[in-house]
Enzyme design. Structure first.
Site, mmCIF file in Angstrom:
data_model
loop_
_atom_site.group_PDB
_atom_site.id
_atom_site.type_symbol
_atom_site.label_atom_id
_atom_site.label_comp_id
_atom_site.label_asym_id
_atom_site.label_seq_id
_atom_site.Cartn_x
_atom_site.Cartn_y
_atom_site.Cartn_z
ATOM 1 N N GLY A 11 0.836 -1.198 0.000
ATOM 2 C CA GLY A 11 0.000 0.000 0.000
ATOM 3 C C GLY A 11 0.870 1.246 0.000
ATOM 4 O O GLY A 11 1.969 1.236 0.552
ATOM 5 N N GLN B 240 3.063 10.023 0.974
ATOM 6 C CA GLN B 240 4.377 9.426 1.240
ATOM 7 C C GLN B 240 5.401 9.814 0.175
ATOM 8 O O GLN B 240 6.600 9.617 0.344
ATOM 9 C CB GLN B 240 4.265 7.903 1.335
ATOM 10 N N CYS C 97 5.503 -0.084 7.354
ATOM 11 C CA CYS C 97 5.137 1.047 6.506
ATOM 12 C C CYS C 97 6.368 1.454 5.707
ATOM 13 O O CYS C 97 7.476 1.478 6.250
ATOM 14 C CB CYS C 97 4.670 2.207 7.381
ATOM 15 N N LEU C 98 6.174 1.784 4.430
ATOM 16 C CA LEU C 98 7.315 2.169 3.593
ATOM 17 C C LEU C 98 7.978 3.450 4.111
ATOM 18 O O LEU C 98 9.136 3.703 3.807
ATOM 19 C CB LEU C 98 6.879 2.345 2.140
ATOM 20 N N HIS D 75 -4.925 1.664 7.340
ATOM 21 C CA HIS D 75 -3.563 2.198 7.440
ATOM 22 C C HIS D 75 -3.362 3.318 6.408
ATOM 23 O O HIS D 75 -2.810 4.374 6.722
ATOM 24 C CB HIS D 75 -2.579 1.035 7.213
ATOM 25 N N GLU D 76 -3.821 3.089 5.181
ATOM 26 C CA GLU D 76 -3.616 4.074 4.105
ATOM 27 C C GLU D 76 -4.484 5.319 4.299
ATOM 28 O O GLU D 76 -4.030 6.437 4.057
ATOM 29 C CB GLU D 76 -3.885 3.451 2.735
ATOM 30 N N HIS E 242 -2.917 7.620 6.622
ATOM 31 C CA HIS E 242 -1.867 8.448 5.999
ATOM 32 C C HIS E 242 -2.440 9.760 5.473
ATOM 33 O O HIS E 242 -1.814 10.815 5.594
ATOM 34 C CB HIS E 242 -1.225 7.704 4.814
HETATM 35 NI NI NI Z 1 2.237 3.250 5.474
#
Ligand code: NI
Length: 174
Positions: A46, A51, A94-95, A136-137, A140
């Protein structure tokens, strides 16, 4: 090489609230394709535009395990309309927080309204991994990271590690 760079916490941009999209046009589709490519390369399941430093309410998700059969989901202006009382726990990463993982409890099911790749209004009912990934997304897009659900002690420890990692990365570049 992808032209997009994934922002790493701590970064004040990751704490911003994203703006809704007015129209799903070719420019936005180009961004979504670029986001998907960046996510696959990372690799992750995701990615939110924020991000990459783009403060728009756009998310890409692909939870398919088989890399041969990709199943991307493009979410424009995603809005969670229902969250179940029943919860489930996943170990999340998470990235934007490389190498950091923590068990996070979230509603097990959620319903989501969004515009798809072509700007068509859609609704999905998600459970399991997809439900967690969606939540989660969407977090963000509101400047929320999974570490915000942890105790202050745990959260501070992770941020400290990430800061140290950032310094080390810089040292190598110099
Ligand atoms: Ni994330």
């Amino acid at each position: 090489m992808s032209k997009y760079k994934i922002l790493i916490e701590p970064d004040p941009i990751l704490r911003q609230k994203c703006e809704p999209i007015d129209i799903v046009d070719d420019e936005l589709r180009k961004l979504m394709r670029g986001m998907l490519e960046t996510m696959y390369k990372a690799p992750g399941i995701g990615l939110a535009a924020i991000q990459l430093g783009i403060l728009k309410r756009v998310v890409v998700i692909d939870i398919s395990k088989d890399s041969e059969k990709k199943n991307p989901l493009f979410l424009v202006n995603p809005e969670i309309t229902f969250k179940s009382k029943k919860t489930s726990t996943f170990e999340e990463g998470c990235l934007s927080l490389p190498g950091q993982y923590a068990e996070i409890e979230r509603p097990a099911e959620c319903h989501l309204q969004y515009l798809d790749f072509h700007g068509k209004k859609k609704e999905i009912k998600a459970d399991g991994l997809l439900s967690t990934c969606i939540q989660h997304e969407v977090d963000h897009l509101n400047g929320v990271l999974f570490i915000d659900y942890l105790s202050k002690l745990k959260k501070d420890m992770i941020i400290k590690k990430l800061k140290k990692h950032k310094k080390e990365v810089k040292r190598v570049v110099v």
